[in-house]
Design an enzyme around this catalytic site. Structure first.
Site: not given
Length: 715
Positions: A553, A639, A674
């Site tokens: 991320s 995501d 995610h």
């Protein structure tokens, strides 16, 4: 140029055969120019965003499938090693196990795992030791899905109804279902597409929940009465400022439902008496740019952590009937070397979670007595409050772990200080005495000492020949979390040295540490991480060809930035769900989270200075001809935080510019969001894939199976 004008040009390399699958997919370069602040940006792979376009969408999906086929083919030679690693991971796990039960009202709550089943079973028992009642068996509810996630699981104060938030595909859109625990039956309806947060009022019939706007921002609070049509639910509050998120929770005391409104640097709280759930939310302190505060209820007052007058926060109290700033009275002054992070209130005590010298700490204070520190002994560790659902108690529960100590749950008597270990997570065949952890400092380019946690097996050579894996995140003020991972033991046992950088951008050394790694100082995060890598090389832990780095991320942005800045410094890069197209994303307010992130990265649309600065480090914009290391990118197509097309585009740019005989792989999951899979076995398989990539690209040999019996075990 309008996207539909590209239809005749959009073409991709397809994985129609094994030979094609072994060739890196090449997306067509479609010229697209955007001029802003007098600068023309080229984005030849912009069309890869168009997954939902009725015509371009199928071509995008073809390309993504080709990428997956290529990553599978390029790593096929590691399949046996992946299986070996997976077998080891499974063999270390006590597969049939249960969490430490916690008390709430007349019940004891816990979850348990069953061997061979991927998800938890959520249960309770009446105290003192009644029969088990299953609240939710996620294995039955998941129906074979790899990303079935349970968000909030909130039980009504009378213990009769469970409100359960469920995400089935990683999209972070939670369906709320209700279970009548007295009848052991689900109610006939659900509330769709919530943000997953739930809070009960005192009557046991009213529940508050939050919903999402089209940008995936939690922005509304609704009030629902169990058994009624959700279409009639009352809107309690709507946050109209796009930079603010909204959340809802019940206080530990059960007296209030709290609504928190927060941006990256500003907060505002409101409350509703739990006994009068139709009361309009009552303001505590109106928002003021840069003022952050956090609220906890205790008897006749609120306890508030505030950065008003104290960069690292101070603790104040305010009367419930007049909670505004003008009534605040200081209880604990702020300190430049201590970051106060959280306060938990109980009837006779409060617990303060704080951070000092990069390490988390916990202290217990009696309202009419002294303060006790919870002692720790290792140089680097993580300690945090566990499940503490009871308000009127003198026992506090916390968890402790370190890179070499499995997660451990303790109860401590808040008056006597007597500690009791309730459970240490079983790790079969693991002996912590074989490993060591260090807490050291690298030196940044500006002379700042950068904390670095390092751990390894004690017999690893320190002559620069060992392989190493350095991880980092350092964004949003989130500090490094050097915790134990049973999966990582497979790397340690193969002689890989592990490390985690406490770079600026986290809050490891206080609020200033965060501020020195955001906005116009974000490059400090990257140069700090590079300094940590250079430390590992200088001190003979490893060498550049045997050093891998890993982050996800915002940590994926870190991986991308340091790779484009210093491609010579690493042998392999793992960037998971990486935020690597930073400039284009921050220029597009129609993408989820962009507006809310202006206070973290800057607003490049409005500010030429922010535009130039983000452009100076954005990996997608700084990929130039160079000899790049091996790169593994991962993503989930659902995501909502970092869109799949960011790594998809960067993979193309890297291949276009790579002058080395190395591979750029993009492993995309077509049923994920995610992060890793929620299915614990799928998550271990995924981790085995990443570890096999690291070991393969760093040239780490497999141990002799005669001395590694777990490698032969299978589930």
């Amino acid at each position: 140029m309008h996207d539909h004008a590209l239809l005749g040009l959009a073409a991709v390399s397809l994985a129609g055969s094994l030979t094609a699958a072994q060739t890196p997919p090449r997306a067509e370069k479609i010229p697209r120019q955007t001029t802003i602040h007098g600068v023309t940006l080229e984005d030849e792979y912009h069309w890869l965003r168009q997954r939902n376009d009725p015509v371009l969408g199928p071509k995008v999906m073809e390309h993504l499938r080709a990428e997956r086929a290529y990553s599978d083919a390029a790593t096929a030679h590691t399949s046996e090693r992946q299986q070996t690693l997976y077998n080891e991971m499974v063999a270390r796990v006590q597969q049939t196990d249960m969490s430490v039960p916690y008390r709430k009202g007349r019940w004891s709550y816990y979850s348990r795992n069953v061997e061979g089943k991927p998800y938890k079973v959520y249960c309770r028992k009446p105290l003192p030791d009644g029969p088990e009642q299953v609240i939710l068996d996620a294995n039955e509810a998941a129906a074979g899905q790899r990303n079935f996630r349970v968000g909030g699981t909130e039980i009504s104060p009378d213990g009769r109804v469970a409100a359960i938030a469920i995400d089935r595909d990683g999209s972070e859109k939670y369906e709320v279902r209700f279970r009548d625990l007295a009848a052991n039956a689900d109610l006939s309806y659900t509330i769709p597409e919530t943000a997953g947060e739930l809070a009960w009022a005192a009557d046991g019939r009213t529940v508050f929940y939050t919903t999402l706007d089209p940008m995936m921002r939690p922005y509304r609070v609704y009030r629902h009465s169990v058994g009624t049509d959700p279409a009639t639910d009352a809107l309690v509050y709507e946050e109209k400022d796009d930079q603010f998120f909204i959340s809802v929770e019940a206080t530990r005391s059960g007296r209030f439902v709290m609504i928190e409104l927060r941006s990256r640097d500003t907060s505002e709280w409101r409350f509703i008496p739990a006994s009068a759930p139709k009361t309009p939310p009552i303001m505590i302190e109106p928002r003021e740019k840069g003022h952050e505060y956090k609220v906890e209820h205790h008897d006749h007052r609120f306890l508030i952590l505030t950065n008003d007058g104290a960069k690292n926060f101070r603790l104040v109290e305010a009367p419930i009937e007049a909670p505004g700033r003008e009534t605040w009275r200081e209880i604990r002054a702020g300190r430049p070397d201590v970051l106060m992070e959280r306060v938990l209130a109980f009837r006779s005590h409060f617990v303060l979670a704080y951070r000092q010298n990069a390490m988390p700490r916990l202290s217990i204070t009696a309202f009419r007595g002294v303060t006790k520190e919870i002692e720790t002994s290792e140089p680097s560790y993580v300690i945090f409050p566990e499940m503490n659902e009871e308000y009127d108690t003198n026992v506090f529960r916390y968890a402790y772990t370190s890179p070499i100590t499995p997660s451990s749950v303790y109860d401590i008597h808040m008056d006597s200080g007597e500690k009791k270990l309730l459970k240490q997570q079983p790790v079969l065949g693991y002996d912590s005495s074989l490993y060591a952890v260090e807490f050291v400092s690298a030196v940044a380019t500006d002379g700042t000492p950068i904390p670095l946690t390092i751990w390894y097996k004690r017999d690893v050579p320190r002559d620069g020949t060992a392989a190493a894996l350095l991880e980092g995140y350092s964004a949003y003020g989130f500090s490094a979390m050097p915790t134990f991972s049973s999966a990582a033991v497979s790397l340690l046992d193969r002689g890989v040295i592990l490390a985690e950088a406490h770079s600026r951008g986290g809050s490891d050394m206080g609020r200033a540490w965060y501020e020195d790694g955001k906005l116009m100082k974000k490059r400090n995060t990257f140069t700090d991480f590079i300094a940590c890598a250079e430390y590992l090389i200088e001190k003979k832990y490893t060498n550049p060809s045997r050093l891998a780095i890993r982050g996800g991320s915002a940590g994926g942005l870190l991986m991308g930035a340091v790779t484009t800045m210093r491609p010579d410094l690493f042998g392999a890069v793992i960037a998971q769900v990486p935020f690597v197209d930073a400039l284009n994303t921050m220029l597009d307010p129609t993408l989820p989270l962009t507006i809310n992130e202006y206070d973290e990265w800057g607003n490049p649309t409005e500010s030429k200075q922010a535009f130039d600065y983000i452009r100076s480090y954005s990996p997608y914009d700084n990929t130039r001809p160079a000899r790049y290391p091996h790169v593994l990118l991962t993503s989930g197509i659902n995501d909502p935080r970092v869109s799949y097309f960011e790594p998809a585009k960067w993979a193309q740019r890297l291949r276009d510019n790579n002058q080395a005989d190395t591979q750029v792989l993009f492993k995309i999951e077509l049923d994920a969001g995610h992060g890793s899979f929620a299915d614990r076995y799928a998550a271990m398989k995924d981790e085995a894939f990443v570890q096999a990539f690291v070991l393969d690209r760093l040239g780490v040999a497999e141990p002799d199976p005669k001395t590694n019996p777990n490698a032969r075990k299978k589930r």
